[in-house]
Motif scaffolding. Sequence first.
Motif: not given
Length: 96
Positions: A37-43
């Motif tokens: 999820v962190r990768e998908q949401l990025d910033e």
Amino acid sequence: MSDMFLEIIELDDGQIALRRADSNDEPIMRISFSDDVREQLDEECIDVAKVMLTAGIHMISDLNVKGVVDPDDAAEGDSDLTDVEALSEDTPRIIH
């Protein structure tokens, strides 16, 4: 009643947390995103956490105003309530 000032911080382990601005005590709420999820949401991860924390604050405020619902007083078939006694400590609570 005095105002409570809150701040959103990112902890060393990557969790986003809400705590009192005038304290280094344990955070009031924490949000943890999976690596995917962190990768998908990025910033945008911080912005999503802010919205989630804001919703939590509003919910707590509403509960303080209305009072906590007693499960014995809840209407039968209320899908938002879970029988906590039927769950073991190892079983995650499912909220619909």
